[in-house]
Design a protein around this motif. Structure first.
Motif, short mmCIF file in Angstrom:
data_model
loop_
_atom_site.label_atom_id
_atom_site.label_comp_id
_atom_site.label_asym_id
_atom_site.label_seq_id
_atom_site.Cartn_x
_atom_site.Cartn_y
_atom_site.Cartn_z
N GLN A 204 29.57 26.96 76.26
CA GLN A 204 28.43 26.97 75.32
C GLN A 204 28.26 25.55 74.80
O GLN A 204 29.20 24.96 74.27
CB GLN A 204 28.72 27.90 74.13
N LEU A 205 27.04 25.01 74.95
CA LEU A 205 26.74 23.66 74.43
C LEU A 205 25.31 23.68 73.91
O LEU A 205 24.40 24.04 74.63
CB LEU A 205 26.88 22.64 75.57
N GLN A 206 25.15 23.34 72.65
CA GLN A 206 23.79 23.33 72.09
C GLN A 206 23.22 21.92 72.13
O GLN A 206 23.88 20.96 71.73
CB GLN A 206 23.80 23.84 70.65
N ILE A 207 21.98 21.81 72.64
CA ILE A 207 21.34 20.48 72.73
C ILE A 207 20.81 20.12 71.34
O ILE A 207 19.96 20.83 70.80
CB ILE A 207 20.20 20.51 73.77
N THR A 208 21.34 19.01 70.77
CA THR A 208 20.90 18.66 69.42
C THR A 208 20.09 17.37 69.37
O THR A 208 19.47 17.07 68.37
CB THR A 208 22.09 18.53 68.46
N SER A 209 20.11 16.57 70.45
CA SER A 209 19.18 15.43 70.47
C SER A 209 18.91 15.01 71.91
O SER A 209 19.57 15.48 72.84
CB SER A 209 19.69 14.26 69.63
N LEU A 210 17.92 14.15 72.06
CA LEU A 210 17.47 13.73 73.39
C LEU A 210 17.68 12.24 73.54
O LEU A 210 17.60 11.50 72.57
CB LEU A 210 15.97 13.96 73.56
N ASP A 211 17.92 11.83 74.76
CA ASP A 211 17.93 10.41 75.08
C ASP A 211 17.02 10.28 76.29
O ASP A 211 16.71 11.28 76.93
CB ASP A 211 19.36 10.00 75.42
N TYR A 212 16.62 9.06 76.61
CA TYR A 212 15.74 8.90 77.77
C TYR A 212 16.17 7.66 78.54
O TYR A 212 16.49 6.63 77.96
CB TYR A 212 14.27 8.76 77.33
N SER A 213 16.21 7.77 79.87
CA SER A 213 16.52 6.63 80.70
C SER A 213 15.45 6.56 81.79
O SER A 213 15.06 7.60 82.34
CB SER A 213 17.90 6.80 81.32
N THR A 214 14.99 5.36 82.09
CA THR A 214 13.93 5.22 83.10
C THR A 214 14.46 5.59 84.49
O THR A 214 13.69 5.89 85.39
CB THR A 214 13.40 3.77 83.13
N PHE A 215 15.79 5.56 84.66
CA PHE A 215 16.37 5.87 85.98
C PHE A 215 16.56 7.37 86.19
O PHE A 215 16.24 7.90 87.25
CB PHE A 215 17.73 5.16 86.15
N VAL A 216 17.11 8.06 85.17
CA VAL A 216 17.44 9.49 85.39
C VAL A 216 16.56 10.44 84.57
O VAL A 216 16.72 11.65 84.66
CB VAL A 216 18.93 9.77 85.06
N GLY A 217 15.63 9.89 83.77
CA GLY A 217 14.75 10.77 82.98
C GLY A 217 15.41 11.21 81.69
O GLY A 217 16.18 10.47 81.08
N ARG A 218 15.13 12.44 81.29
CA ARG A 218 15.59 12.93 79.97
C ARG A 218 17.08 13.29 80.03
O ARG A 218 17.56 13.91 80.97
CB ARG A 218 14.78 14.14 79.53
N ILE A 219 17.79 12.91 78.97
CA ILE A 219 19.23 13.18 78.86
C ILE A 219 19.43 14.09 77.66
O ILE A 219 18.91 13.83 76.57
CB ILE A 219 20.00 11.86 78.64
N ALA A 220 20.19 15.18 77.85
CA ALA A 220 20.47 16.11 76.74
C ALA A 220 21.77 15.68 76.06
O ALA A 220 22.76 15.39 76.74
CB ALA A 220 20.61 17.52 77.29
N VAL A 221 21.77 15.63 74.72
CA VAL A 221 22.98 15.27 73.98
C VAL A 221 23.36 16.44 73.08
O VAL A 221 22.49 17.02 72.41
CB VAL A 221 22.75 14.00 73.12
N GLY A 222 24.63 16.80 73.06
CA GLY A 222 25.08 17.88 72.19
C GLY A 222 26.58 17.94 72.17
O GLY A 222 27.27 17.12 72.79
N ARG A 223 27.10 18.94 71.46
CA ARG A 223 28.55 19.07 71.35
C ARG A 223 28.99 20.31 72.11
O ARG A 223 28.35 21.35 72.01
CB ARG A 223 28.89 19.19 69.88
N VAL A 224 30.06 20.18 72.87
CA VAL A 224 30.58 21.34 73.61
C VAL A 224 31.22 22.27 72.58
O VAL A 224 32.23 21.92 71.96
CB VAL A 224 31.61 20.91 74.67
N PHE A 225 30.60 23.43 72.37
CA PHE A 225 31.10 24.36 71.34
C PHE A 225 32.26 25.20 71.89
O PHE A 225 33.23 25.48 71.19
CB PHE A 225 29.94 25.27 70.90
N ARG A 226 32.15 25.60 73.16
CA ARG A 226 33.18 26.47 73.73
C ARG A 226 33.34 26.17 75.22
O ARG A 226 32.37 25.82 75.89
CB ARG A 226 32.75 27.92 73.53
N GLY A 227 34.56 26.30 75.73
CA GLY A 227 34.77 26.16 77.17
C GLY A 227 34.80 24.72 77.63
O GLY A 227 34.98 23.79 76.83
N THR A 228 34.59 24.52 78.92
CA THR A 228 34.68 23.19 79.53
C THR A 228 33.43 22.96 80.38
O THR A 228 32.94 23.88 81.03
CB THR A 228 35.93 23.12 80.44
N ILE A 229 32.95 21.72 80.38
CA ILE A 229 31.77 21.38 81.18
C ILE A 229 32.21 20.35 82.24
O ILE A 229 33.00 19.47 81.94
CB ILE A 229 30.63 20.86 80.28
#
Length: 602
Positions: A204-229
């Motif tokens: 479980q990971l909730q997206i709490t903010s966005l980042d942007y890179s011209t190379f890879v597009g939109r980046i999701a930022v958040g905290r891993v609440f449960r488990g492993t990613i």
């Protein structure tokens, strides 16, 4: 036990959050000794540096004594509350920063209330104890009262206090005995902030903010609440409305200092940036591929103000901007919606106009200023507050307004606020200033700052925050002076301005281009006056040799973007281009204006 601490720094505007983060980065030995560090390292966008305020929440990390401290710098202004609310979701504790002279301010209350509602523990940092006439002990008692009034739990009330000066780079247990660095504060964070919890189970990971890179597009930022990613992992994206989209993660990054560092696997408790996910929004959950479980979406306060955005239709359109069509405007506003949580957008009956809803004048003006710098041309209508009907009663947003003002000007300030339906709640001395608090309708604050700064010779300090929706307070008087309107298109001439100076004060100077219907000054009377700025002096022989006087022209009045937005009335627009801010009537032709005003009266 995890060696990770996640903290958010919260405070009122200008109490020193970003300066403190600078010192933490230096303490964490992020830079070589010979490297040029600069100041306000995190305020990296031009607007933030010019205004001296934080607008966007940022993530950095510091490694200290083997512990990783993830630090989130948040904005201090209530107009950017959307940023604060989502960042607190990633933190386990907060640093509440308070100025040793000013004490808790309206936005201190706003951000602290959000943190306490989410059950966060706070460390109180009383900053700027090097200021003359500071009062740290009194401020400490006031903050304790604030915690109590906000219904803090027994555990939250048992906060620890650190004193110091971020500017001089020290923190300690007693403000009378300065230390040499801020290690005392970092030790308290490690001891007092709960470690990031290790939650076993499916991802479980909730997206709490966005980042942007011209190379890879939109980046999701958040905290891993449960488990492993893990990288290249198949996941489900659970949207706010419950729909599930199957996705695949490409790369993972953690925050190391000011940089992002690539990782292959990240466990719960850590803050992570994820690339490769399509179609996500803030508040969505990245969950297990087989059995997706969503986290509760982040609740965001409703907007309280709206403005009409429309394409530029003035005679000067397209001269200064790159993006002038309605398609450009529409695409840019929809792009902003993706990352600006507290903003809403509504299409109108006209294909060229959009209603944009925001938290306040500052929230909207930062968007407009950013668009202007990107090369957009647009026009804005008068800001309007959002009216709600609750149980059949018309309600409007109310704000709590605080003003610190020298005692001799306080009478004038109280008079100005009460004309706008403000009720005084508190009046008390604060150092050599008088501290006033009012309940006032949000529409009463529009245009008030200019009048108060004029009445107090620029010495008043104003702050306000949203309180609640309350019953409508009745009509509030608007601008009491009329405007001077240009009669024709051309270049303003010194001779004409000089001869018309007794009619009012001007917003233009000789050599400025003007067009018919543009607002070029403020009239001394309450009605509007159409004048000709472009008439040159007749150079005939019919004049006496000694009767030419020199022209003495008063300097023009310059408007900032916020001042222009607050100045205009319902029948006027602000025209925004990358190089100019002009005000104009909606109907440029005088006969059209007369017809429309008769139709409104009828």
């Amino acid at each position: 036990m995890q060696k990770i601490r996640n903290i958010a720094i919260i405070a009122h505007v200008d109490h020193g959050k970003t300066t403190l983060v600078d010192k933490m980065l230096l303490q964490g030995k992020l830079f070589r000794d010979n490297q040029d560090k600069g100041e306000l390292i995190l305020d990296n966008n031009d607007l933030e540096r010019e205004r001296g305020i934080t607008i966007l929440a940022k993530n950095v990390s510091v490694t200290y004594k083997g512990f990783k401290i993830n630090i989130m710098d948040t904005p201090g202004h209530a107009d950017f509350g959307g940023e604060v609310e989502r960042v607190l979701n990633m933190a386990d504790g907060v640093l509440l920063l308070v100025d040793a002279f000013e004490g808790p301010m309206p936005q201190t209350r706003f951000v602290l209330q959000k943190a306490l509602e989410q059950g966060k523990k706070a460390i109180l940092v009383i900053n700027k104890v090097d200021k003359p006439n500071c009062r740290p002990d009194e401020v400490h008692d006031k903050v304790f009262d604030l915690f109590f009034n906000l219904n803090a739990t027994e555990e939250q009330l048992n906060f620890i206090t650190v004193y110091g000066s971020s500017k001089q780079g020290w923190m300690g247990a007693d403000w009378r005995t300065p230390t040499t660095d801020i290690s005392y504060l970092l030790d308290r964070i490690i001891d007092f902030v709960p470690p990031a919890p290790m939650n076993e189970g499916s991802l479980q990971l909730q997206i709490t903010s966005l980042d942007y890179s011209t190379f890879v597009g939109r980046i999701a930022v958040g905290r891993v609440f449960r488990g492993t990613i893990r990288e290249n992992m198949n996941v489900s994206l659970v949207k706010r409305n419950g729909t599930i989209i199957k996705n695949k993660i490409k790369d993972l990054f953690t925050f190391e200092g000011l940089e992002k560092k690539k990782a292959t696997e990240i466990s719960s408790g850590e803050i992570v940036a994820v690339t490769g996910i399509e179609g996500f929004e803030i508040g969505d959950t990245i969950a297990d591929f087989e059995n997706p479980e969503a986290l509760i979406p982040i609740p965001i306060d409703e907007p309280t103000m709206s403005m009409l955005f429309t394409i530029n239709t003035s005679p000067f359109f397209g001269k200064e901007g790159k993006f002038v069509t309605s398609r450009h405007l529409r695409d840019r506003l929809f792009k902003e919606l993706e990352k600006n949580l507290a903003m809403r957008l509504e299409e109108t009956t006209s294909p060229d106009s959009y209603l944009v809803y925001g938290r306040g004048i500052l929230h909207l003006s930062i968007l407009i200023e950013t668009m202007r710098r990107e090369g957009y041309e647009l026009q804005l209508g008068q800001p309007q507050v959002i009216i709600k009907e609750i149980d059949g009663v018309k309600n409007e947003p109310m704000e709590i307004l605080t003003i610190d003002v020298p005692e001799e000007s306080s009478g004038k300030v109280i008079e100005l606020v009460s004309q706008r339906k403000g009720d005084m709640l508190v009046m008390e001395p604060k150092g050599d200033l008088l501290h006033l608090e009012f309940d006032i309708p949000a529409r009463g604050i529009i245009g008030l700052r200019n009048n108060i700064l004029t009445a107090t010779a620029g010495e008043a300090i104003m702050a306000h925050r949203f309180k609640a929706y309350e019953p409508w307070k009745g009509p509030i008087p608007g601008r009491n002076a009329g405007v001077l309107i240009s009669k024709e298109k051309g270049v303003a001439v010194a001779y004409s301005i000089d001869k018309l100076q007794d009619r009012g004060s001007f917003f233009i100077e000789p050599g400025d281009e003007v067009y018919m219907g543009q607002i070029i000054g403020e009239h001394i009377r309450p009605d509007d006056l159409v004048i000709n700025m472009c008439t040159e002096k007749k150079l005939s022989n019919m004049r006496a040799s000694g009767s030419d006087e020199k022209t003495r022209i008063a300097p023009k009045i310059n408007f900032s973007l916020e001042e222009a937005m607050e100045y205009i009335q319902g029948d006027e627009y602000v025209e925004i281009t990358p190089k100019s801010i002009r005000m104009r009537k909606i109907h440029l032709d005088e006969n059209m204006r007369k017809r429309s005003s008769k139709a409104i009266e009828a």
